[in-house]
Scaffold this active site. Structure first.
Site, PDB file in Angstrom:
ATOM      1  N   LYS A 151       0.804  -1.217   0.000  1.00  0.00           N
ATOM      2  CA  LYS A 151       0.000   0.000   0.000  1.00  0.00           C
ATOM      3  C   LYS A 151       0.839   1.269   0.000  1.00  0.00           C
ATOM      4  CE  LYS A 151      -4.488  -1.670   1.423  1.00  0.00           C
ATOM      5  NZ  LYS A 151      -5.626  -1.635   2.364  1.00  0.00           N
ATOM      6  N   ARG A 193      -3.893  -9.893   4.912  1.00  0.00           N
ATOM      7  CA  ARG A 193      -4.351  -9.865   3.514  1.00  0.00           C
ATOM      8  C   ARG A 193      -3.197  -9.360   2.657  1.00  0.00           C
ATOM      9  NH1 ARG A 193      -6.206  -6.172   0.010  1.00  0.00           N
ATOM     10  NH2 ARG A 193      -7.741  -6.856  -1.556  1.00  0.00           N
TER      11      ARG A 193
END
Ligand code: 7PJ
Length: 278
Positions: free
Chosen positions: A223, A257
Site C-alpha cells: 500500500k 491480507r
C-alpha cells in the site's frame, strides 16, 4: 474467540495467524490489474497462493484504490462469479469475496464463498440483509466516503477512536440485521480515507482494537503508506510489506491480507516458532 470460525462449509482456524491471498479480477487493480481478468489465469494464481500457504483467497471485482472507476453490479458479478465457482470446485481454500454489492454477496455464497469482505461495512442498500441471509462471517472495515473522494483531506481528532467507534456502530447494525458478533471480523482499513500519519498512528495502536473482542484482519500489502515512507513504487514494496506483516502479528492481527503469500507465510512461521519456545 471461537478458535474455529465456520466459513460456509469450511472452518477458519483463528487459534493461529492466517494468510489471505489477494486475487484481483479487475482490469484496474493497482498491483496486478489486467493480468488476472481471465478466469483460468485467476484459478492458476489462486492455486499458487494456496500451495504457498494461503488459507483464504480474497476475490475482488471492484478496484477500491483512490480514484478508481465505479463498476456496475452486473459487471462486478460477471468478473467474480466464474472465479468463485472455479475455485470453490477445484481448491481446498476459504473464498472471501471483496464486495459491497448485495447481488454479488448472494451469488458468491451460493457458489461456495465462505466469507464476505466488504470495505463499505454493509452500508449499501440491501447489503445487511444479503450478508445476513448468506449466514457467512463478515469482515467490517473502516472507511469514510468513497474511493473517489476518501483521500480529500480526511481529518479525525483521534484516528483510533474514529475507527473503533465506526466499527462498534457497524457491529451494532449487523446485530440488528441478524448478524451476531461471533460472525464478525474487524479491519482498521489501512489506506482508506486516511493520511500517512493516520495510517502509521493507527498501525502503532492497532492492539487497542482487540478490546472489541473480535479477530482482526489487516491489509497493508504494497500500500501507499509503505511507498510514502520508503519512496518505492508498488513493485518495490515487498520488504516494507513483510516488515508490517511481522509487526501486525505482534500487535494481535489474526489474518494478513497480502499479495506475496509465500514470503508472508515465512514471516508467520518464524514468529510462531519463537512464540512456541519456552
Ligand atoms: N478487508 C480488507 N479488504 C481490502 N480490500 C482492499 S483493496 C486495496 C488494496 O489492496 O490496496 N484493501 C483491503 C483491506 O485493507 N482490508
Amino acid at each position: 474467540h471461537l478458535s474455529r470460525l465456520p466459513c460456509g462449509s469450511r472452518l477458519l482456524d483463528l487459534s493461529r495467524p492466517q494468510v489471505m491471498g489477494i486475487l484481483n479480477v479487475t482490469p484496474d487493480s493497482f498491483s496486478d490489474g489486467g493480468r488476472f481478468t481471465a478466469r483460468d489465469a485467476a484459478l492458476r494464481h489462486a492455486e499458487q497462493m494456496v500451495a504457498a500457504g494461503a488459507t483464504l483467497i480474497d476475490i475482488g471485482g471492484e478496484s477500491t484504490r483512490p480514484g478508481a472507476r465505479a463498476v456496475s453490479p452486473t459487471e462486478e458479478l460477471e468478473r467474480v462469479a466464474p472465479v468463485v465457482e472455479a475455485i470453490a470446485r477445484q481448491l481446498d481454500v476459504i473464498i472471501s469475496v471483496d464486495t459491497s454489492t448485495p447481488a454479488v454477496m448472494r451469488e458468491s455464497a451460493r457458489l461456495g464463498a465462505g466469507l464476505i469482505n466488504d470495505v463499505r461495512s454493509l452500508q449499501r442498500d440491501g447489503a445487511l440483509d444479503a450478508a445476513a441471509d448468506t449466514g457467512l462471517p463478515v469482515c467490517l472495515m473502516h472507511m469514510r466516503g468513497e474511493p473517489g473522494n476518501m483521500q480529500d483531506d480526511p481529518q479525525y481528532p483521534d484516528i483510533v477512536a474514529e475507527v473503533r467507534d465506526f466499527l462498534v456502530e457497524r457491529m451494532a447494525a449487523c446485530a440488528t440485521a441478524g448478524i451476531p458478533a461471533e460472525r464478525i471480523l474487524l479491519d482498521p482499513g489501512f489506506g482508506f480515507a486516511k493520511t500517512l500519519e493516520h495510517n502509521l498512528a493507527l498501525f502503532k495502536r492497532m492492539s487497542e482494537l482487540s478490546a472489541l473482542g473480535r479477530p482482526l484482519l489487516v491489509g497493508v500489502s504494497r500500500k501507499s503508506m509503505i511507498g510514502k515512507v520508503l519512496g518505492h513504487e508498488v513493485g518495490g514494496r515487498l520488504y516494507g510489506s513483510l516488515a508490517l506483516a511481522a509487526l501486525a502479528l505482534t500487535k494481535g492481527a489474526h489474518i494478513l491480507r497480502v499479495h506475496d503469500v509465500a514470503e508472508t507465510v515465512d514471516v508467520v512461521r518464524m514468529i510462531a516458532a519463537v512464540e512456541a519456545a519456552q
